[in-house]
Design an enzyme around this catalytic site. Structure first.
Site, mmCIF file in Angstrom:
data_model
loop_
_atom_site.group_PDB
_atom_site.id
_atom_site.type_symbol
_atom_site.label_atom_id
_atom_site.label_comp_id
_atom_site.label_asym_id
_atom_site.label_seq_id
_atom_site.Cartn_x
_atom_site.Cartn_y
_atom_site.Cartn_z
ATOM 1 C CG ASP A 196 -1.896 1.124 1.259
ATOM 2 O OD1 ASP A 196 -3.104 0.857 1.069
ATOM 3 O OD2 ASP A 196 -1.469 2.290 1.455
ATOM 4 C CG ASN A 204 -4.647 11.323 -5.559
ATOM 5 O OD1 ASN A 204 -4.090 11.286 -6.658
ATOM 6 N ND2 ASN A 204 -5.262 10.290 -5.028
ATOM 7 C CG HIS A 209 -7.280 11.498 -9.613
ATOM 8 N ND1 HIS A 209 -7.681 11.009 -8.385
ATOM 9 C CD2 HIS A 209 -7.479 10.505 -10.497
ATOM 10 C CE1 HIS A 209 -8.105 9.762 -8.524
ATOM 11 N NE2 HIS A 209 -7.990 9.432 -9.798
ATOM 12 C CG ASP A 213 -4.610 8.200 -12.333
ATOM 13 O OD1 ASP A 213 -4.888 7.791 -11.177
ATOM 14 O OD2 ASP A 213 -5.464 8.528 -13.174
ATOM 15 C CD GLU A 239 -3.455 3.548 -1.374
ATOM 16 O OE1 GLU A 239 -4.170 2.680 -0.835
ATOM 17 O OE2 GLU A 239 -2.455 4.060 -0.829
#
Ligand code: GH3
Ligand code: MG
Ligand code: MG
Ligand code: MG
Length: 330
Positions: A196, A204, A209, A213, A239
């Site tokens: 994680d 973010n 965002h 990505d 994630e």
């Protein structure tokens, strides 16, 4: 009406594009074989031959013809038996078979079609009818081949995560179930890592965002870099990433987890508008005694422990009721 037999090479055969399609002529009469060979050859087909049923099966395996012209009455193995053999072999089951026979009863024809024959050609035949039937069989074969390719592509897409190109959760769950039952049946180890991203919300929030990505895409590449080819990496959720480690015990899980963690943290992530230092927390677990759901649950608990212990570290579940322990810290 020779016009029905256009040159079949156009449009490409199932094999190399543009290569002549291959027809197997399985026929015990030398005279008839030679007639068939001549007519097919003149119309752009490559012809391979067999003079009895057993040889027909062998040639099929070796040559992978696009169409089989099969005599019904042959020594050693008759045409019906040859067809039954082809249907049992997954690699050959879809090759269209056209029976060539002097038998003309409706019963014979029905039996052949029931066995899975594509078509029937009655002896004696005109060249034009032969060519038309072979051409039709070839068209069917090409459509089937195309359909198979498209299906394979759809299967691939349905198992791939679009953002990272890694396997998606659907694929991971199937592989987990498959590997778990394999280990339960045959013994051996199965290891698993859950990763994680640390403080990903900040990425973010501070960079947008799209930057988030991009981080996930780069991360996927680094995870791949750090594992063996037989390991199965995928995106488990937002994630979170999962790596299935076949034939891996507790030590291997710890060292692989640590290698992944280090590879992620080693260099900055270069984004279009920023350079970010990204870290992951990793939870590992081994063993299938509580099913794959149990394996994932224990890895998740270990991951939680890694977060609690300060992030950017690997914790491996110790099995049983003992607490997971820290393998490495930054
Ligand atoms: P930590 O795990 O270290 O506790 O902190 P975190 O900030 O990573 O915590 P959390 O798991 O709560 O946040 C995950 C965030 O990941 C929230 C969600 O918006 C974001 N996220 C999930 N999937 C995607 C995605 O596909 N793209 C982007 N950009 N963000 C995603
Ligand atoms: Mg015969
Ligand atoms: Mg999370
Ligand atoms: Mg997170």
């Amino acid at each position: 009406m020779e016009g029905t037999a256009s040159r079949p090479g156009s449009g490409g055969s199932s094999g190399t594009a543009g290569a002549a399609p291959v027809v197997l002529v399985a026929e015990d009469s030398r005279v008839l074989r030679s007639i068939l060979r001549g007519q097919l050859h003149d119309h752009g087909y490559r012809v391979v031959e067999a003079h009895d049923g057993a040889e027909a099966v062998t040639v099929c395996r070796n040559e992978r013809p696009d169409v089989v012209l099969l005599d019904v009455e042959m020594p050693l193995m008759d045409g019906h038996l040859v067809l039954a053999n082809l249907k049992r072999d997954p690699a050959l089951a879809d090759v269209p078979v056209v029976f060539v026979t002097a038998r003309v009863t409706t019963e014979d024809v029905v039996q052949g079609l029931d066995l899975g024959a594509h078509d029937y050609l009655r002896k004696p035949f005109e060249a034009s009818e032969l060519l038309a039937r072979v051409h039709a069989a070839l068209r069917t074969k090409r459509l089937q081949d195309e359909l198979r390719l498209r299906n394979a592509e759809l299967v691939r897409i349905s198992r791939t995560d679009t953002l990272t190109g890694l396997h998606n959760r659907r694929h991971l769950e199937e592989r987990l179930a498959e590997q778990t039952s394999l280990v339960k049946r045959q013994g051996g180890d199965l290891g698993l890592l859950l990763l994680d991203v640390d403080r990903f919300k900040r990425v973010n929030d501070e960079h947008g965002h799209a930057a988030g990505d991009a981080v996930l895409r780069i991360l996927a590449g680094r995870v791949r870099e750090a594992i063996r080819t037989e390991d199965v990496p995928g995106r488990w959720g937002g994630e979170e990433f999962l790596v299935l480690l076949p034939a891996t015990g507790r030590d291997g899980v710890g060292s692989t987890g640590e290698r992944v963690r280090r590879t992620v943290a080693a260099d900055a992530f270069h984004l279009e508008a920023a350079e970010l230092q990204v870290t992951v927390s990793v939870g590992g677990a081994v063993g299938v005694e509580d099913g794959w759901e149990g394996l994932v649950r224990r890895a998740d608990a270990a991951l939680y422990a890694a977060k609690e212990a300060g992030r950017n570290q690997v914790v491996v579940d110790r099995g049983g009721s003992r607490q997971p322990d820290v393998v490495a810290t930054s």
